[in-house]
Enzyme design. Structure first.
Site, PDB file in Angstrom:
ATOM      1  N   HIS B 251       0.801  -1.218   0.000  1.00  0.00           N
ATOM      2  CA  HIS B 251       0.000   0.000   0.000  1.00  0.00           C
ATOM      3  C   HIS B 251       0.831   1.263   0.000  1.00  0.00           C
ATOM      4  CE1 HIS B 251      -3.664   2.104  -0.372  1.00  0.00           C
ATOM      5  NE2 HIS B 251      -3.158   2.992   0.445  1.00  0.00           N
ATOM      6  N   TYR B 255       1.471   5.348  -2.423  1.00  0.00           N
ATOM      7  CA  TYR B 255       1.768   6.748  -2.137  1.00  0.00           C
ATOM      8  C   TYR B 255       3.108   7.148  -2.720  1.00  0.00           C
ATOM      9  CZ  TYR B 255      -2.518   6.688   0.191  1.00  0.00           C
ATOM     10  OH  TYR B 255      -3.857   6.582   0.394  1.00  0.00           O
ATOM     11  N   HIS B 402     -10.464   1.099 -10.402  1.00  0.00           N
ATOM     12  CA  HIS B 402     -10.092   2.108  -9.397  1.00  0.00           C
ATOM     13  C   HIS B 402      -8.650   2.579  -9.595  1.00  0.00           C
ATOM     14  CE1 HIS B 402      -8.966   3.832  -5.534  1.00  0.00           C
ATOM     15  NE2 HIS B 402      -8.051   2.896  -5.428  1.00  0.00           N
ATOM     16  N   PHE B 403      -7.711   1.624  -9.672  1.00  0.00           N
ATOM     17  CA  PHE B 403      -6.327   2.106  -9.657  1.00  0.00           C
ATOM     18  C   PHE B 403      -5.847   2.623 -11.008  1.00  0.00           C
ATOM     19  CE2 PHE B 403      -5.233  -2.602  -9.754  1.00  0.00           C
ATOM     20  CZ  PHE B 403      -4.622  -2.618 -10.998  1.00  0.00           C
ATOM     21  N   HIS B 404      -6.637   2.406 -12.065  1.00  0.00           N
ATOM     22  CA  HIS B 404      -6.276   3.113 -13.289  1.00  0.00           C
ATOM     23  C   HIS B 404      -6.671   4.590 -13.203  1.00  0.00           C
ATOM     24  CE1 HIS B 404      -5.346  -0.826 -15.029  1.00  0.00           C
ATOM     25  NE2 HIS B 404      -4.664  -0.149 -15.925  1.00  0.00           N
ATOM     26  N   ARG B 465     -10.783  -9.708 -11.964  1.00  0.00           N
ATOM     27  CA  ARG B 465      -9.629  -9.041 -12.552  1.00  0.00           C
ATOM     28  C   ARG B 465      -8.607 -10.106 -12.952  1.00  0.00           C
ATOM     29  NH1 ARG B 465      -6.282  -6.682  -7.344  1.00  0.00           N
ATOM     30  NH2 ARG B 465      -4.850  -6.044  -8.983  1.00  0.00           N
ATOM     31  N   ARG B 466      -7.514  -9.700 -13.582  1.00  0.00           N
ATOM     32  CA  ARG B 466      -6.348 -10.547 -13.821  1.00  0.00           C
ATOM     33  C   ARG B 466      -6.691 -11.879 -14.473  1.00  0.00           C
ATOM     34  NH1 ARG B 466      -2.631 -10.290  -8.417  1.00  0.00           N
ATOM     35  NH2 ARG B 466      -1.488  -8.508  -9.140  1.00  0.00           N
TER      36      ARG B 466
END
Lengths: 171, 582
Positions: B251, B255, B402-404, B465-466
């Site tokens: 995680h 950041y 989300h993370f795209h 996913r994946r």
């Protein structure tokens, strides 16, 4: 240190929102009784899952109460046992505890369209307890990459009317 | 701290900018730092090019639009390459570039040793090459390498030792890079004993301290467990322990991707908007909060894991929710700084000022669009963080959706946008193909809008996913919003536009790289205007980074101490799993 008035308002608003979010999650856990997958399932030897008392031979078992059932599922490259070759069958109007583990690598165990969704970790037993009210059919899917046949790893779960669920369905 | 004095600003910029040192390009003032920045960005953009091409292969394969290029088994080599090259190499080589620039710019001095700087860069590069060779060896049958373990390399899946050795070398390179910047700071401190830490240097230091804490997890995972396992020195590992060590790192690395973007939004974007940063002290508070809260949240990636007590998931959940605070504060400061800039440029009205912003400047447009998408990504992230509602979307296509928006747009698009502004300064060359650069951020924004919304909705329907082929024989997905074919189409078109957007960016950069120096004055310079509220009269304790570091370590010990102890107490390698090479 000077903080602009608008910024202070924004800060208080953001903190309130955060506390509310934590509140809803807490309500889900305490009020609505949503239990997380945790460490209560215990550990097993991935190469010999039935050796310890935490796991039984894969299949459906009668539970501690009359309308409770325990389903033991092994995830392995690239199938669920039971689930892939034969559907998992449980009766409607029942409480079912799934006990899921993996005998090789990480897998996922997702009952499509529901919130039954756990990791299958070698050496650990995941337990998820749910209620099935109505007869229905669901897909099972592995949602954690587990090797080059990962996309073939699927299965099905049948929730049948209690009358059709005979004791032969139980190990 | 003083209130804004609106009247004095415009004249002051002009006076400062006409000083000779501000007219000199960064490359002429700090040639060594400029070289290290150029090298880092060169590797970063190379990784972006390869990763983006792999992206379109996946988008078309998954959606069953075109499966002629690779087999479904090879999909996972491609996916590993896409994840590792973009999430680790594109982003973090960009970080080492912009932080090298920021260190020299904000301290007003060179890095002390060109040889040391080059050493960490080469170590990182050789590690990245080793890892990439291991991954792409999987696509070539004759080569005995493969590393189809994806970006998260969960044991007991096992990659070729080269994969782990490369990651370790690359990681040590990042540690040395941080040491280089912090050493430069200590040199500066000797000459400036009483000054406040310059804001950019402060951001670099807090980010690196977070990185030193976070990478401890992955360093132990790779060096103690996975590398020895792949070399046959040990026979088994505890998959839950190695997975926990991964997410200890996994995680905060998020950041580490975002901090270069925040760095740019706080210190460069206000200037691009035509104004100044709203508040320097609050920027410091935000970075301190990230240092404190980035690491003790890793269990929110393990909400669905057996073997982790619920109470520790709950602690991770509350920490995660409080981690929203620095992002909320950032949203305020960035928008306020932009509004201030717009009003300086003559904008007016409640929302009318938006029209006065320089939307035709690709550096500004990219940052602003990235910020907007980050807001959307933040909201889907809140769903992920919600411990119980997470069960609906865990490991579904919602998560990459989300993370795209976050790493794939907030970080990636900001990095590309800032490059339009930064690259001319570290090369002394004017940006080429300006028209292509102007359109590029919008292409990315539209592509991501299409792809990400469809991925979120597909995830709600349970699509995992994946996976190479999310089409199954025993059941059909029942989407809540839209239809499966419409979502597949949006993902395919969106993914195509995103690859196009990345290639447009690389085209502009390559054109600038190959252009000649000295054709006219640069359109950009490194001078950054002073914040409206400066650092001077904010509490000095904000700059006490050692104190914040100690508190961060304590918080990590609370969040991780007991769970890791209980995983290790029954034997470091128990419950034992033998490796599965892929």
């Amino acid at each position: 240190m000077h903080v602009h008035r608008f910024e202070r308002l924004w800060l208080v608003g953001a903190l309130t929102l955060i506390v509310l979010f934590i509140g809803t999650v807490t309500y889900g856990a305490v009020g609505a009784g949503y239990g997380m997958v945790d460490d209560t399932g215990g550990e097993v030897d991935p190469t010999n899952t039935t050796e310890s008392e935490n796991f039984r031979s894969p299949g459906v078992y009668n539970g501690s109460e009359s309308d409770h059932y325990d389903v033991y599922i092994e995830a392995k490259q690239f199938l669920f046992v039971p689930g892939t070759s034969d559907p998992v069958r449980v009766p409607a109007n029942s409480t079912v505890t799934f006990h899921v583990t993996s005998t090789d690598v990480m897998h996922g165990f997702e009952v499509v369209g529901t919130n039954i969704n756990t990791m299958a970790v070698p050496g650990q037993v995941a337990t998820v307890t749910v209620e099935f009210d109505e007869p229905d059919e669901y897909g099972l899917v592995c949602n954690e990459y587990c090797g080059n046949g990962h996309h073939d790893m699927e299965g099905s779960l049948e929730v049948v009317p209690p009358a059709q669920f005979n004791e032969s369905g139980v190990n | 701290m003083a209130h804004p004095h609106r009247s004095e600003t415009p004249q002051r910029y002009e006076k400062e900018e006409t000083q000779l040192k501000d007219r000199l390009a960064f490359i002429d003032r700090y040639p060594n730092a400029a070289r290290v920045t150029r090298l880092s960005l060169g590797v970063s953009f190379t990784a972006l090019t390869i990763g983006a091409v792999l992206g379109i292969v996946q988008a078309l394969h998954r959606t069953n639009v075109f499966r002629g290029l690779i087999s479904s088994g090879d999909y996972y080599s491609v996916l590993t390459g896409h994840g590792v090259l973009l999430a680790l190499f594109f982003t973090i080589f960009f970080l080492t570039g912009i932080f090298t620039w920021g260190t020299s710019r904000s301290l007003g001095r060179e890095l002390p040793s060109p040889r040391f700087s080059l050493a960490w860069f080469l170590l990182m590069l050789s590690g990245a090459v080793m890892t990439s060779v291991a991954i792409f060896g999987g696509l070539v049958g004759q080569i005995p390498f493969s590393a189809d373990v994806l970006y998260t390399f969960y044991a007991p899946l096992q990659a070729h030792p080269l994969f782990y050795a490369g990651l370790a070398a690359w990681l040590v390179g990042t540690w040395l890079a941080g040491a280089d910047w912090i050493r430069t700071y200590y040199h500066w401190r000797q000459d400036n004993p009483d000054e406040r830490i310059p804001l950019q240097m402060f951001m670099i230091m807090t980010t690196m301290l977070m990185w030193y804490i976070a990478t401890l997890g992955v360093a132990v995972e790779v060096l103690v467990f996975l590398l020895p396992l792949s070399l046959g020195l040990i026979e088994s590992v505890d998959p839950l322990l190695t997975r926990t060590l991964f997410w200890f790192f996994g995680h905060p690395v998020v950041y580490f991707w975002l901090m270069p973007a925040y760095f740019a939004w706080y210190t460069i974007l206000p200037k691009l908007s035509g104004g100044r940063l709203f508040s320097d002290p609050l920027a410091r508070v935000v970075f301190i909060l990230f240092l404190l809260l980035s690491t003790p949240v890793g269990f929110h990636h393990q909400y669905a894991d057996p073997g982790v007590p619920e109470g520790f998931k709950f602690i991770a959940m509350t920490n995660t929710m409080f981690l929203l605070l620095p992002s909320f504060l950032t949203a305020f400061t960035v928008v306020a700084s932009m509004e201030y800039g717009a009003r300086q440029r003559g904008g007016s009205g409640y929302l009318g000022w938006l029209k006065a912003l320089p939307w035709g400047n690709p550096a500004f447009a990219g940052c602003a669009l990235a910020g907007m998408m980050f807001a959307a990504g933040g909201f889907s992230g809140i769903i992920n963080a919600g411990m119980n509602i997470n069960s609906l979307i865990h490991n579904t296509l919602w998560v990459p959706g989300h993370f795209h928006l976050t790493v794939g747009t907030a970080s990636a698009l900001t990095m590309m946008a800032i490059s339009y502004w930064l690259y001319p300064q570290i090369t002394g060359k004017r940006l080429q193909f300006y028209g292509v650069a102007q359109i590029q951020p919008y292409v990315w924004f539209i592509g991501m809008g299409l792809m990400s919304n469809a991925m979120h909705r597909a995830g709600l329907a349970g699509v995992p996913r994946r996976t190479a082929e999310p089409q199954y024989t025993q059941f059909d997905f029942a989407p809540v919003l839209g239809s499966m074919s419409e979502m597949r189409l949006q993902i395919a078109i969106g993914g195509t536009l995103l690859t196009l957007g990345a290639l447009m960016f690389v085209f502009v950069m390559a054109g600038t790289w190959m252009a000649e120096r000295g054709r006219g004055r640069l359109r950009v310079d490194s001078h950054l205007p002073e914040p409206i509220s400066g650092a001077t009269d904010s509490p000095r304790v904000l700059d006490n980074v050692k104190l914040w570091f100690v508190i961060a370590v304590v918080l990590v010990a609370i969040a991780y101490g007991f769970p890791i102890y209980s995983m290790v107490a029954d034997g470091v390698f128990n419950p034992a799993s033998a490796p599965f090479p892929v």
